[in-house]
Write a protein that holds these residues in place. Structure first.
Motif, PDB file in Angstrom:
ATOM      1  N   ALA A   1       0.826  -1.217   0.000  1.00  0.00           N
ATOM      2  CA  ALA A   1       0.000   0.000   0.000  1.00  0.00           C
ATOM      3  C   ALA A   1       0.853   1.257   0.000  1.00  0.00           C
ATOM      4  CB  ALA A   1      -0.933  -0.012   1.211  1.00  0.00           C
ATOM      5  N   ASP A   2       0.554   2.161  -0.934  1.00  0.00           N
ATOM      6  CA  ASP A   2       1.328   3.383  -1.158  1.00  0.00           C
ATOM      7  C   ASP A   2       0.426   4.594  -0.921  1.00  0.00           C
ATOM      8  OD1 ASP A   2       3.365   5.090  -1.976  1.00  0.00           O
ATOM      9  OD2 ASP A   2       2.848   4.913  -4.098  1.00  0.00           O
ATOM     10  N   ILE A   3       0.994   5.660  -0.384  1.00  0.00           N
ATOM     11  CA  ILE A   3       0.190   6.843  -0.064  1.00  0.00           C
ATOM     12  C   ILE A   3       0.511   7.996  -1.007  1.00  0.00           C
ATOM     13  CG2 ILE A   3      -0.167   8.671   1.653  1.00  0.00           C
ATOM     14  CD1 ILE A   3      -0.100   6.583   3.808  1.00  0.00           C
ATOM     15  N   ASP A   4      -0.498   8.408  -1.774  1.00  0.00           N
ATOM     16  CA  ASP A   4      -0.410   9.590  -2.630  1.00  0.00           C
ATOM     17  C   ASP A   4      -1.538  10.572  -2.353  1.00  0.00           C
ATOM     18  OD1 ASP A   4       1.918   9.222  -4.249  1.00  0.00           O
ATOM     19  OD2 ASP A   4       0.872   7.620  -5.305  1.00  0.00           O
ATOM     20  N   THR A   5      -2.646  10.093  -1.791  1.00  0.00           N
ATOM     21  CA  THR A   5      -3.824  10.922  -1.569  1.00  0.00           C
ATOM     22  C   THR A   5      -4.369  10.681  -0.164  1.00  0.00           C
ATOM     23  OG1 THR A   5      -5.376   9.238  -2.349  1.00  0.00           O
ATOM     24  CG2 THR A   5      -4.420  10.707  -4.028  1.00  0.00           C
ATOM     25  N   VAL A   6      -5.310  11.526   0.235  1.00  0.00           N
ATOM     26  CA  VAL A   6      -5.944  11.365   1.539  1.00  0.00           C
ATOM     27  C   VAL A   6      -6.664  10.025   1.632  1.00  0.00           C
ATOM     28  CG1 VAL A   6      -7.735  12.269   3.077  1.00  0.00           C
ATOM     29  CG2 VAL A   6      -6.175  13.852   1.935  1.00  0.00           C
ATOM     30  N   SER A   7      -7.321   9.606   0.559  1.00  0.00           N
ATOM     31  CA  SER A   7      -8.024   8.326   0.585  1.00  0.00           C
ATOM     32  C   SER A   7      -7.056   7.157   0.772  1.00  0.00           C
ATOM     33  CB  SER A   7      -8.842   8.134  -0.700  1.00  0.00           C
ATOM     34  OG  SER A   7      -8.004   8.140  -1.839  1.00  0.00           O
ATOM     35  N   ASP A   8      -5.822   7.301   0.272  1.00  0.00           N
ATOM     36  CA  ASP A   8      -4.815   6.263   0.486  1.00  0.00           C
ATOM     37  C   ASP A   8      -4.494   6.113   1.973  1.00  0.00           C
ATOM     38  OD1 ASP A   8      -4.567   5.762  -2.242  1.00  0.00           O
ATOM     39  OD2 ASP A   8      -2.920   7.189  -2.491  1.00  0.00           O
ATOM     40  N   VAL A   9      -4.498   7.222   2.701  1.00  0.00           N
ATOM     41  CA  VAL A   9      -4.234   7.175   4.143  1.00  0.00           C
ATOM     42  C   VAL A   9      -5.293   6.312   4.831  1.00  0.00           C
ATOM     43  CG1 VAL A   9      -4.079   8.523   6.278  1.00  0.00           C
ATOM     44  CG2 VAL A   9      -3.082   9.415   4.158  1.00  0.00           C
ATOM     45  N   LEU A  10      -6.547   6.496   4.445  1.00  0.00           N
ATOM     46  CA  LEU A  10      -7.633   5.721   5.043  1.00  0.00           C
ATOM     47  C   LEU A  10      -7.464   4.233   4.761  1.00  0.00           C
ATOM     48  CD1 LEU A  10     -10.639   8.058   4.127  1.00  0.00           C
ATOM     49  CD2 LEU A  10      -9.335   7.994   6.268  1.00  0.00           C
ATOM     50  N   VAL A  11      -7.061   3.908   3.542  1.00  0.00           N
ATOM     51  CA  VAL A  11      -6.844   2.509   3.166  1.00  0.00           C
ATOM     52  C   VAL A  11      -5.682   1.924   3.966  1.00  0.00           C
ATOM     53  CG1 VAL A  11      -6.114   0.973   1.305  1.00  0.00           C
ATOM     54  CG2 VAL A  11      -7.817   2.753   0.861  1.00  0.00           C
ATOM     55  N   VAL A  12      -4.574   2.651   4.036  1.00  0.00           N
ATOM     56  CA  VAL A  12      -3.403   2.158   4.757  1.00  0.00           C
ATOM     57  C   VAL A  12      -3.723   1.934   6.231  1.00  0.00           C
ATOM     58  CG1 VAL A  12      -1.149   2.875   5.654  1.00  0.00           C
ATOM     59  CG2 VAL A  12      -1.623   3.025   3.207  1.00  0.00           C
ATOM     60  N   GLU A  13      -4.453   2.843   6.844  1.00  0.00           N
ATOM     61  CA  GLU A  13      -4.791   2.682   8.256  1.00  0.00           C
ATOM     62  C   GLU A  13      -5.722   1.490   8.469  1.00  0.00           C
ATOM     63  OE1 GLU A  13      -4.079   7.093  10.133  1.00  0.00           O
ATOM     64  OE2 GLU A  13      -6.101   6.607   9.399  1.00  0.00           O
ATOM     65  N   ALA A  14      -6.603   1.239   7.516  1.00  0.00           N
ATOM     66  CA  ALA A  14      -7.456   0.056   7.597  1.00  0.00           C
ATOM     67  C   ALA A  14      -6.605  -1.217   7.483  1.00  0.00           C
ATOM     68  CB  ALA A  14      -8.518   0.086   6.504  1.00  0.00           C
ATOM     69  N   PHE A  15      -5.633  -1.211   6.581  1.00  0.00           N
ATOM     70  CA  PHE A  15      -4.726  -2.356   6.444  1.00  0.00           C
ATOM     71  C   PHE A  15      -3.920  -2.564   7.724  1.00  0.00           C
ATOM     72  CE2 PHE A  15      -4.233  -2.220   1.495  1.00  0.00           C
ATOM     73  CZ  PHE A  15      -5.517  -2.734   1.374  1.00  0.00           C
ATOM     74  N   MET A  16      -3.421  -1.468   8.293  1.00  0.00           N
ATOM     75  CA  MET A  16      -2.655  -1.575   9.538  1.00  0.00           C
ATOM     76  C   MET A  16      -3.499  -2.195  10.654  1.00  0.00           C
ATOM     77  SD  MET A  16      -0.568   2.028   9.735  1.00  0.00           S
ATOM     78  CE  MET A  16       0.934   2.300   8.785  1.00  0.00           C
ATOM     79  N   LYS A  17      -4.745  -1.775  10.739  1.00  0.00           N
ATOM     80  CA  LYS A  17      -5.632  -2.324  11.755  1.00  0.00           C
ATOM     81  C   LYS A  17      -5.854  -3.810  11.511  1.00  0.00           C
ATOM     82  CE  LYS A  17     -10.097  -1.518  13.993  1.00  0.00           C
ATOM     83  NZ  LYS A  17     -11.314  -0.664  14.015  1.00  0.00           N
ATOM     84  N   HIS A  18      -6.053  -4.188  10.248  1.00  0.00           N
ATOM     85  CA  HIS A  18      -6.258  -5.584   9.887  1.00  0.00           C
ATOM     86  C   HIS A  18      -5.042  -6.442  10.259  1.00  0.00           C
ATOM     87  CE1 HIS A  18      -7.517  -9.106   7.574  1.00  0.00           C
ATOM     88  NE2 HIS A  18      -6.315  -9.108   7.006  1.00  0.00           N
ATOM     89  N   LEU A  19      -3.841  -5.879  10.105  1.00  0.00           N
ATOM     90  CA  LEU A  19      -2.627  -6.609  10.377  1.00  0.00           C
ATOM     91  C   LEU A  19      -2.203  -6.524  11.846  1.00  0.00           C
ATOM     92  CD1 LEU A  19      -0.592  -5.450   7.238  1.00  0.00           C
ATOM     93  CD2 LEU A  19      -1.521  -7.751   7.643  1.00  0.00           C
ATOM     94  N   GLY A  20      -2.992  -5.850  12.655  1.00  0.00           N
ATOM     95  CA  GLY A  20      -2.696  -5.735  14.079  1.00  0.00           C
ATOM     96  C   GLY A  20      -1.609  -4.739  14.395  1.00  0.00           C
ATOM     97  N   ARG A  21      -1.412  -3.773  13.505  1.00  0.00           N
ATOM     98  CA  ARG A  21      -0.386  -2.765  13.715  1.00  0.00           C
ATOM     99  C   ARG A  21      -0.947  -1.460  14.238  1.00  0.00           C
ATOM    100  NH1 ARG A  21       4.119  -2.882   9.024  1.00  0.00           N
ATOM    101  NH2 ARG A  21       4.537  -0.914  10.107  1.00  0.00           N
TER     102      ARG A  21
END
Length: 235
Positions: free
Chosen positions: A214-234
């Motif tokens: 997951a790569d961050i270029d936009t605000v929506s990318d931040v939301l996706v990355v944080e969801a992934f982090m939560k899923h991975l227990g980070r």
């Protein structure tokens, strides 16, 4: 020829310019409770196969954040390497020569770590260095995939009409494809200095899943990355 009987001397470079246009101050934007760049710094600190690493930036605030999270910042990037048109290969070369002069030693491998890919781990970095060192190829790139889309999904636009991207008579026999995820580029020193680039026509692949790509270029990318982090227990 490098001595494959020993481990490589490898330099990790985290480029962090202050002038992001699409997402202002992106490199220090809060993501998962800490500045974006901090995640890449933590991965570099965790990696065992990096001899040294550093953050290169012209920005005082980014410099301070990098130092706060334990990153070496042996220099402030000079003005001629701070503009919008400066390429990563120029900043990497500057960092490489600076560190070789400082340490009195040559590196075998340079590893480019973009701070916009925050879920990559030290283990991914270690794997990249090991794979490249054991290969006769000059460079490694991390990718996501495999992807294999059927013709009804892929379309092209002709005269404002959607049409099949390929002739359906080809069926589904096409090879799967992979896409750079911009997380890790590892380059053998001599190839990099000769070609002035960190990719080659034939590269060692490091295949990463969609979460760690997951790569961050936009605000929506931040939301996706944080969801992934939560899923991975980070988180």
């Amino acid at each position: 020829m490098p001595d494959k009987g020993r481990g490589p001397r490898s330099l990790g470079v985290i480029p962090a310019r202050g002038g992001s246009k699409r997402l202002p101050r992106k490199n220090i934007l809060p993501v998962g409770g800490k500045p974006l760049i901090a995640h890449t710094i933590e991965a570099a600190l965790e990696a065992k196969n990096l001899t040294d690493f550093l953050v290169t930036t012209e920005d005082d605030e980014i410099l301070k954040v990098a130092q706060d999270f334990g990153a070496p910042t042996p220099f402030k990037r000079p003005p001629h390497l701070s503009g919008d048109n400066v390429r990563n290969n120029e900043t990497i070369e500057h960092a490489l020569f600076f560190m070789e002069e400082k340490t009195g030693e040559r590196y075998d491998i340079v590893v480019l770590l973009q701070p916009t890919v925050p879920i990559r781990s030290g283990e991914h970095i270690d794997q990249a260095v090991k794979l490249l060192w054991e290969s006769d190829l000059p460079a490694l790139a991390s990718v996501k995939g495999p992807f294999k889309k059927r013709d009804p999904v892929l379309k092209r636009l002709r005269d404002n009409v959607l049409e099949p991207y390929r002739d359906e008579s080809e069926g589904d026999s096409r090879e799967a494809f992979y896409i750079y995820n911009t997380s890790i580029y590892a380059i053998k020193r001599d190839y990099f200095l000769r070609e002035k680039k960190f990719v080659s026509d034939r590269q060692v692949p490091l295949i990463m899943d969609e979460y760690h790509s997951a790569d961050i270029d936009t605000v929506s990318d931040v939301l996706v990355v944080e969801a992934f982090m939560k899923h991975l227990g980070r988180l």
